[in-house]
Design a protein around this motif. Sequence first.
Motif, short mmCIF file in Angstrom:
data_model
loop_
_atom_site.label_atom_id
_atom_site.label_comp_id
_atom_site.label_asym_id
_atom_site.label_seq_id
_atom_site.Cartn_x
_atom_site.Cartn_y
_atom_site.Cartn_z
N CYS A 223 -43.79 6.69 -19.49
CA CYS A 223 -42.52 6.19 -20.00
C CYS A 223 -41.91 5.22 -18.98
O CYS A 223 -41.63 5.61 -17.85
N ILE A 224 -41.75 3.97 -19.36
CA ILE A 224 -41.11 3.02 -18.44
C ILE A 224 -39.82 2.52 -19.10
O ILE A 224 -39.86 1.71 -20.04
N LEU A 225 -38.71 3.05 -18.63
CA LEU A 225 -37.42 2.67 -19.23
C LEU A 225 -36.56 2.02 -18.15
O LEU A 225 -36.26 2.64 -17.13
N ASP A 226 -36.22 0.78 -18.40
CA ASP A 226 -35.49 0.01 -17.38
C ASP A 226 -34.00 0.41 -17.41
O ASP A 226 -33.31 0.18 -18.41
N ASP A 227 -33.55 1.00 -16.29
CA ASP A 227 -32.16 1.47 -16.24
C ASP A 227 -31.14 0.35 -16.29
O ASP A 227 -29.95 0.58 -16.47
N LYS A 228 -31.63 -0.89 -16.12
CA LYS A 228 -30.69 -2.03 -16.18
C LYS A 228 -30.26 -2.32 -17.63
O LYS A 228 -29.31 -3.06 -17.85
#
Length: 338
Positions: A223-228
Amino acid sequence: MGHMLEKPPSPRTQVTPPAIALEISGEPSVSSASRDLLKAIIFVLLIYLITWEFDIAEKLAVFTARYESMQLDELPIALLMAALAGIWFSHRRMLEIKTEAKLRTEAESSLARLLNENRALAAHARQVQEQERKRMAQDIHDDMGQFLTAIRLDARSLSKLEDPMVASHAKRIGLHAEHVQKAIRNLLHRLRPVALDEYGLIDATRHLVQEWKKQHPGISCHCILDDKCTNLSDNINLTAYRVVQEALTNISRHAEATAVSVRINFRNNDKSALEVTVEDNGKGFYTPRTNQQRFGLATMRERVTAIGGSFDLQSATSAGVRISAILPLSSPQEKTHP
Ligand SMILES: Nc1ncnc2c1ncn2[C@@H]1O[C@H](COP(=O)(O)OP(=O)(O)O)[C@@H](O)[C@H]1O
Ligand SMILES: [Mg+2]
């Protein structure tokens, strides 16, 4: 990777929305018509000069006079009539082609209008559905939540009583109430991802994926979820979330995958678009099984295109499915559709 709408050059499938506008070609332009007219005049003049030079008409008259009995001398007039009939025939066909082209243009524009109306209707239906889900989620939460908590508290007090029979029943009541509460929490989450409003897209999706992982411990999930990706509009949040949710549901139901990846990030690191990708390594499909009950993929695409985004699905038998949605972050539609 080939396109599903193209013929099968490769087994890879890509589902794209249908193109509506057909180009009408083949109508001669004014400049090409005048050019053709000029060519015809030059051709006639050339023939005239040649016949003049070689006295062809006179020679023909002398030649055909010999065959007066066979009426060959009437041939030039008959040929002239055939040429006139040819002109009349082509003129009629040209008018027919023009009428057909006009009818086709009208049919295409009414088709495009109907498609737009259909899209608007579908968007409205989704908006109403989301509002209704939100209202139901609130009602269930407010009405049931507190009573279930009260039941559990009462059961806990009863379980402390000396009577072993009462205590064991009370314990079981407490456990059942806890079970119902969990089930309701899951249901509420499906109805309306409350976390979306409270924590935003990234945390809500993280929670969704974590819950999904718990139900599928055998599948490795990256899971790659960009916190930006914060401060996005409700439309974008909900669309992105529902895409991931439906894609994960499809993976559980159909994919038989062993690895899944979910990614949300800004496209090319600028904030003009959000990219949502869900990929699995399952059995995939060449053409999706379609019947009136299957709306998951179609709804995903509709949701995405309704806010001006693009939806892409690539798949191949035994090669998994990759779903990617690009959601523009500044389109005017983004503010008007759910
Ligand atoms: N991740 C996937 N892996 C394999 N097949 C899939 C996947 N996602 C969708 N499909 C195929 O596409 C079909 C349509 O999916 P969908 O529109 O979501 O309807 P439903 O999930 O109700 O069957 C499914 O029935 C299945 O055959
Ligand atoms: Mg589905």
